[in-house]
Scaffold this motif. Sequence first.
Motif, PDB file in Angstrom:
ATOM      1  N   GLY A   1       0.961  -1.156   0.036  1.00 38.24           N
ATOM      2  CA  GLY A   1      -0.025  -0.036   0.046  1.00 38.24           C
ATOM      3  C   GLY A   1       0.963   1.360   0.093  1.00 38.24           C
ATOM      4  O   GLY A   1       2.042   1.406   0.043  1.00 38.24           O
ATOM      5  N   VAL A   2       0.046   2.218  -0.054  1.00 38.95           N
ATOM      6  CA  VAL A   2       0.953   3.827  -0.088  1.00 38.95           C
ATOM      7  C   VAL A   2       0.369   4.568   1.124  1.00 38.95           C
ATOM      8  O   VAL A   2      -0.821   4.521   1.231  1.00 38.95           O
ATOM      9  N   LYS A   3       1.367   5.018   1.875  1.00 32.75           N
ATOM     10  CA  LYS A   3       1.091   6.071   2.778  1.00 32.75           C
ATOM     11  C   LYS A   3       0.057   7.211   2.624  1.00 32.75           C
ATOM     12  O   LYS A   3       0.481   7.716   1.344  1.00 32.75           O
ATOM     13  N   PRO A   4      -0.885   7.607   3.072  1.00 33.86           N
ATOM     14  CA  PRO A   4      -1.579   8.801   2.651  1.00 33.86           C
ATOM     15  C   PRO A   4      -0.854  10.233   2.793  1.00 33.86           C
ATOM     16  O   PRO A   4      -0.080  10.096   3.750  1.00 33.86           O
TER      17      PRO A   4
ATOM     18  N   GLY B   1      -7.743  -1.527   2.948  1.00 29.07           N
ATOM     19  CA  GLY B   1      -6.761  -0.827   2.059  1.00 29.07           C
ATOM     20  C   GLY B   1      -5.887   0.096   2.897  1.00 29.07           C
ATOM     21  O   GLY B   1      -5.694   1.165   2.634  1.00 29.07           O
ATOM     22  N   LEU B   2      -5.784  -0.635   4.247  1.00 27.79           N
ATOM     23  CA  LEU B   2      -4.698   0.126   5.068  1.00 27.79           C
ATOM     24  C   LEU B   2      -3.168  -0.119   4.546  1.00 27.79           C
ATOM     25  O   LEU B   2      -2.742  -1.359   4.327  1.00 27.79           O
ATOM     26  N   PRO B   3      -2.209   0.813   4.354  1.00 29.38           N
ATOM     27  CA  PRO B   3      -0.868   0.459   4.195  1.00 29.38           C
ATOM     28  C   PRO B   3      -0.448   0.010   5.572  1.00 29.38           C
ATOM     29  O   PRO B   3      -0.562   0.184   6.598  1.00 29.38           O
ATOM     30  N   TYR B   4       0.320  -1.256   5.346  1.00 28.16           N
ATOM     31  CA  TYR B   4       0.983  -2.157   6.314  1.00 28.16           C
ATOM     32  C   TYR B   4       2.391  -2.686   6.065  1.00 28.16           C
ATOM     33  O   TYR B   4       2.716  -2.705   4.448  1.00 28.16           O
TER      34      TYR B   4
ATOM     35  N   GLU C   1       2.041  -4.550  10.790  1.00 24.44           N
ATOM     36  CA  GLU C   1       1.900  -3.060  11.492  1.00 24.44           C
ATOM     37  C   GLU C   1       1.264  -2.428  10.363  1.00 24.44           C
ATOM     38  O   GLU C   1       1.894  -2.169   9.064  1.00 24.44           O
ATOM     39  N   VAL C   2       0.385  -1.547  10.908  1.00 22.91           N
ATOM     40  CA  VAL C   2      -0.196  -0.514   9.758  1.00 22.91           C
ATOM     41  C   VAL C   2       0.089   0.907   9.973  1.00 22.91           C
ATOM     42  O   VAL C   2       0.802   1.150  11.317  1.00 22.91           O
ATOM     43  N   TRP C   3       0.202   1.591   9.129  1.00 25.56           N
ATOM     44  CA  TRP C   3       0.644   3.065   9.196  1.00 25.56           C
ATOM     45  C   TRP C   3      -0.482   3.894   9.872  1.00 25.56           C
ATOM     46  O   TRP C   3      -1.674   3.860   9.640  1.00 25.56           O
TER      47      TRP C   3
ATOM     48  N   GLU D   1      -7.261   8.033  11.325  1.00 29.67           N
ATOM     49  CA  GLU D   1      -6.187   8.744  10.961  1.00 29.67           C
ATOM     50  C   GLU D   1      -5.845   8.918   9.396  1.00 29.67           C
ATOM     51  O   GLU D   1      -5.710   9.822   9.010  1.00 29.67           O
ATOM     52  N   ASN D   2      -5.873   7.667   8.903  1.00 34.11           N
ATOM     53  CA  ASN D   2      -5.452   7.768   7.223  1.00 34.11           C
ATOM     54  C   ASN D   2      -6.825   8.137   6.543  1.00 34.11           C
ATOM     55  O   ASN D   2      -6.666   8.726   5.504  1.00 34.11           O
ATOM     56  N   GLY D   3      -7.805   7.862   7.066  1.00 34.60           N
ATOM     57  CA  GLY D   3      -9.195   8.250   6.204  1.00 34.60           C
ATOM     58  C   GLY D   3      -9.827   9.765   6.445  1.00 34.60           C
ATOM     59  O   GLY D   3     -10.912  10.281   5.959  1.00 34.60           O
TER      60      GLY D   3
END
Length: 424
Positions: free
Chosen positions: A130-133, A315-318, A339-341, A399-401
């Motif tokens: 995935g890609v960090k937001p 869809g969480l970056p991990y 671990e998720v970002w 936090e990511n959304g």
Amino acid sequence: MIDLDLLRDDPDRVRASMEAKRIGDPSAVDRALDADRRRREAVTELNGLQQRQGELGREIGPLMKAGKRDEAAPLLDESNRVKAQVKELEESVRELDSTLRDAMLAIPNPIHESVPVGGEDANQLDAEWGVKPSFDFEPLPHWELAEKHGLVDFERGAKVTGAGFPFYVGKGARLQRALVTLFLDLATEAGYTEVQAPILVNEDSGIGTGQLPDKEGQMYHVAGDDLYLVPTAEVPLTNYLRDEILAPDALPIRFCGYTPCFRREAGSYGKDVRGLNRLHQFDKVELVRFVRPEESYDHLEELREDAERAVQALGLPYRRLTLASGDLGVTQAKTYDLEVWSAGQGRWLEVSSVSNFEAYQARRANVRYRPAEGEKPQFVHTLNGSGLALPRIVSALLENGQQADGTVVLPERLAAVAGFDRIG
């Protein structure tokens, strides 16, 4: 519990693994070996005395029947002496059994050969997904977002129970329910049998999976009934088959289950305990497998993929880590962490540990299987993984959304279950 034959044949490997894990007292190896040696000597002597006891009985019987009491008298005296010695040795063997078991319970599971040796800095990064937001505004941490949208009430939770026992309110509560449903659905789609388990277990169950006697200080104990609140569904799900011998065609067995989890988290402090980062009560879906020993590391990879599939569905970056020896617990032979970002905190948060325990738990819980009809039972291998733990998943989702207008957008797969796609 480790294999006693391994301890006898290669105690240096056991000591080296303890040193690599940085867990336990190496003197437990010597205590176990000493108790094992003395027990075997006592059993050999006991067997000899029991054999003599039988011989005397066969000699005394005909003499007494023939009325030759004088001739039987010295044999009766010897029989009484042997009987007393047998009783004494039987008690000695029971005490040595207990001493040996206590020493064996204090010895951690040896690490798998593929585990990197070292502390936390030796953890091996295997992959990132995935890609960090990125944001054109300063992202907020989840505790501020939760307060802003009325999702989690930490203060009233502390008032009612204590710190680390939050209330989830409105969409916060619905989000919890949706995540549990989604994770259970993903697991059952992958072939797991869903189990609704008790959240209180007895001491034998805690010993079976290795929480006791090692982690009693981290568990909530109901003193009046001598029961423990589960720290994870791993405990009841693994002990479901305790003291059973499974049929040759029973394996593999896959269980999934949701429970609230209770952990005292003594000694935790600082940023790691802010908000939802570390709680005393939290929700988690657990994945557990019972498998044939020769297949367990293939199952570890499958189990890891099942846990990763749950993160990907959101869809969480991990990222995935192979834990180094010094980061493993007493029971694990090998562990992956997912671990998720966390965009609002700018760091990675662990949401799943996926572990192979080989036969360590199975020996403690006495879970065996027959490789084939009529063959001697062998211990299964057990594995488990979080699929997933909710608090830090919720942290990352918020936090990511988060959006520039202050709302939070949910991933499509979760929104379909929750019944809403946006918070705020």
